[in-house]
Design a protein around this motif. Structure first.
Motif, PDB file in Angstrom:
ATOM      1  N   PRO A 141     -14.021  16.567 -11.766  1.00 30.00           N
ATOM      2  CA  PRO A 141     -15.093  16.629 -10.762  1.00 30.00           C
ATOM      3  C   PRO A 141     -14.640  17.066  -9.378  1.00 30.00           C
ATOM      4  O   PRO A 141     -15.398  17.740  -8.669  1.00 30.00           O
ATOM      5  CB  PRO A 141     -15.655  15.207 -10.757  1.00 30.00           C
ATOM      6  CG  PRO A 141     -14.591  14.359 -11.359  1.00 30.00           C
ATOM      7  CD  PRO A 141     -13.892  15.222 -12.348  1.00 30.00           C
ATOM      8  N   VAL A 142     -13.429  16.703  -8.978  1.00 28.14           N
ATOM      9  CA  VAL A 142     -12.960  17.103  -7.648  1.00 28.14           C
ATOM     10  C   VAL A 142     -12.697  18.598  -7.609  1.00 28.14           C
ATOM     11  O   VAL A 142     -13.212  19.329  -6.742  1.00 28.14           O
ATOM     12  CB  VAL A 142     -11.696  16.309  -7.257  1.00 28.14           C
ATOM     13  CG1 VAL A 142     -11.100  16.866  -5.956  1.00 28.14           C
ATOM     14  CG2 VAL A 142     -12.025  14.827  -7.098  1.00 28.14           C
ATOM     15  N   GLU A 143     -11.894  19.094  -8.548  1.00 30.48           N
ATOM     16  CA  GLU A 143     -11.564  20.523  -8.559  1.00 30.48           C
ATOM     17  C   GLU A 143     -12.812  21.376  -8.790  1.00 30.48           C
ATOM     18  O   GLU A 143     -12.961  22.453  -8.196  1.00 30.48           O
ATOM     19  CB  GLU A 143     -10.523  20.819  -9.632  1.00 30.48           C
ATOM     20  CG  GLU A 143      -9.182  20.151  -9.408  1.00 30.48           C
ATOM     21  CD  GLU A 143      -9.074  18.803 -10.104  1.00 30.48           C
ATOM     22  OE1 GLU A 143     -10.125  18.152 -10.316  1.00 30.48           O
ATOM     23  OE2 GLU A 143      -7.941  18.412 -10.444  1.00 30.48           O
ATOM     24  N   ALA A 144     -13.709  20.909  -9.657  1.00 29.19           N
ATOM     25  CA  ALA A 144     -14.913  21.682  -9.966  1.00 29.19           C
ATOM     26  C   ALA A 144     -15.813  21.823  -8.743  1.00 29.19           C
ATOM     27  O   ALA A 144     -16.292  22.920  -8.428  1.00 29.19           O
ATOM     28  CB  ALA A 144     -15.671  21.025 -11.117  1.00 29.19           C
ATOM     29  N   THR A 145     -16.056  20.731  -8.052  1.00 36.47           N
ATOM     30  CA  THR A 145     -16.924  20.815  -6.871  1.00 36.47           C
ATOM     31  C   THR A 145     -16.229  21.547  -5.730  1.00 36.47           C
ATOM     32  O   THR A 145     -16.894  22.244  -4.953  1.00 36.47           O
ATOM     33  CB  THR A 145     -17.374  19.419  -6.417  1.00 36.47           C
ATOM     34  OG1 THR A 145     -16.229  18.562  -6.285  1.00 36.47           O
ATOM     35  CG2 THR A 145     -18.348  18.802  -7.409  1.00 36.47           C
ATOM     36  N   ASP A 146     -14.911  21.427  -5.649  1.00 35.97           N
ATOM     37  CA  ASP A 146     -14.193  22.154  -4.594  1.00 35.97           C
ATOM     38  C   ASP A 146     -14.399  23.661  -4.697  1.00 35.97           C
ATOM     39  O   ASP A 146     -14.328  24.373  -3.676  1.00 35.97           O
ATOM     40  CB  ASP A 146     -12.690  21.845  -4.656  1.00 35.97           C
ATOM     41  CG  ASP A 146     -12.325  20.526  -3.994  1.00 35.97           C
ATOM     42  OD1 ASP A 146     -13.212  19.906  -3.353  1.00 35.97           O
ATOM     43  OD2 ASP A 146     -11.149  20.109  -4.112  1.00 35.97           O
TER      44      ASP A 146
END
Length: 234
Positions: A16-21
């Motif tokens: 979720p962090v890398e995807a939203t980034d």
């Protein structure tokens, strides 16, 4: 300046962090003041929600408190846009029927390969399939001008209702190792009007490479702009 709230968390397999980034620069470039939250508790903050024009959610599975869900539903009904991709929006909060009603569709499964071809990792569920733009999608700002495109990744089978407007579909074929006897077509991209708010769900997006696919990325980015409260007249 419009305000965007990015809410991320849940199952780490969807990163979720890398995807939203991946999408934070796009939001900033389009004039959004972006706030990022690693918890759904923000949905219970009335002041924050009232000031938010767009929510981008990436929270697979997990759970949500009733107060938080009520805050989310109220904000969308009042005009806040709500969007996301894959399990981060279509497989969130499985125990909440009120959330399911809000988004209008729920992940059921992603059919796998022939058992004889499986190797015991996530690629067992990676199938080559087509995302097909519907007639309505060819006229919609989110998908207009896009051609059908092919992906090799999880192919979501979605349970849904009639309040959604389907912009793209994907079809699950009949295979000898599966129990269904006719092809099943699932929505792959849809919109939904909820009160004054707009919802956009894009089901591809299992991994970062899929999110970088030009077709998928275009749909997600256009969906953010279309769903935002500031676009309510378009």
């Amino acid at each position: 300046m419009p305000d965007a709230l990015v809410v991320r968390g849940g199952w780490e397999g969807h990163r979720p962090v890398e995807a939203t980034d991946l999408f934070l620069p796009f939001l900033a470039d389009n004039g959004f003041e972006v706030r990022v939250s690693d918890s759904t508790t923000v949905y219970g903050d009335r002041a924050v929600m009232a000031a938010t024009d767009l929510i981008v959610q990436c929270v697979t599975m997990s759970s949500i408190e009733q107060r938080e869900l009520e805050g989310l539903r109220a904000a969308v009904a009042a005009g806040t846009g709500f969007t996301g991709w894959h399990g981060g929006i279509a497989d969130s909060f499985r125990a909440s029927s009120d959330y399911l009603q809000l988004v209008g569709g729920q992940f059921a499964t992603h059919p796998g390969k022939d058992p004889a071809a499986r190797v015991g990792d996530e690629t067992d569920n990676f199938l080559t399939h087509s995302v097909d733009i519907t007639a309505a999608g060819r006229e919609h700002p989110i998908t207009a001008g896009l051609d059908d495109f092919e992906l090799t990744t999880e192919q979501y089978w979605v349970l849904h209702d009639d309040l959604i407007d389907v912009l793209a579909t994907t079809t699950h074929p009949v295979q000898p190792w599966h129990p269904w006897q006719r092809p099943i077509t699932s929505p792959a991209v849809w919109t939904r009007q909820w009160g004054q708010g707009r919802i956009v769900v894009t089901t591809p997006g299992h991994s970062l490479d899929v999110l970088r696919h030009p077709g998928v990325r275009t749909v997600i980015e256009r969906g953010m702009l279309w769903a935002s409260r500031t676009a309510s007249g378009s």
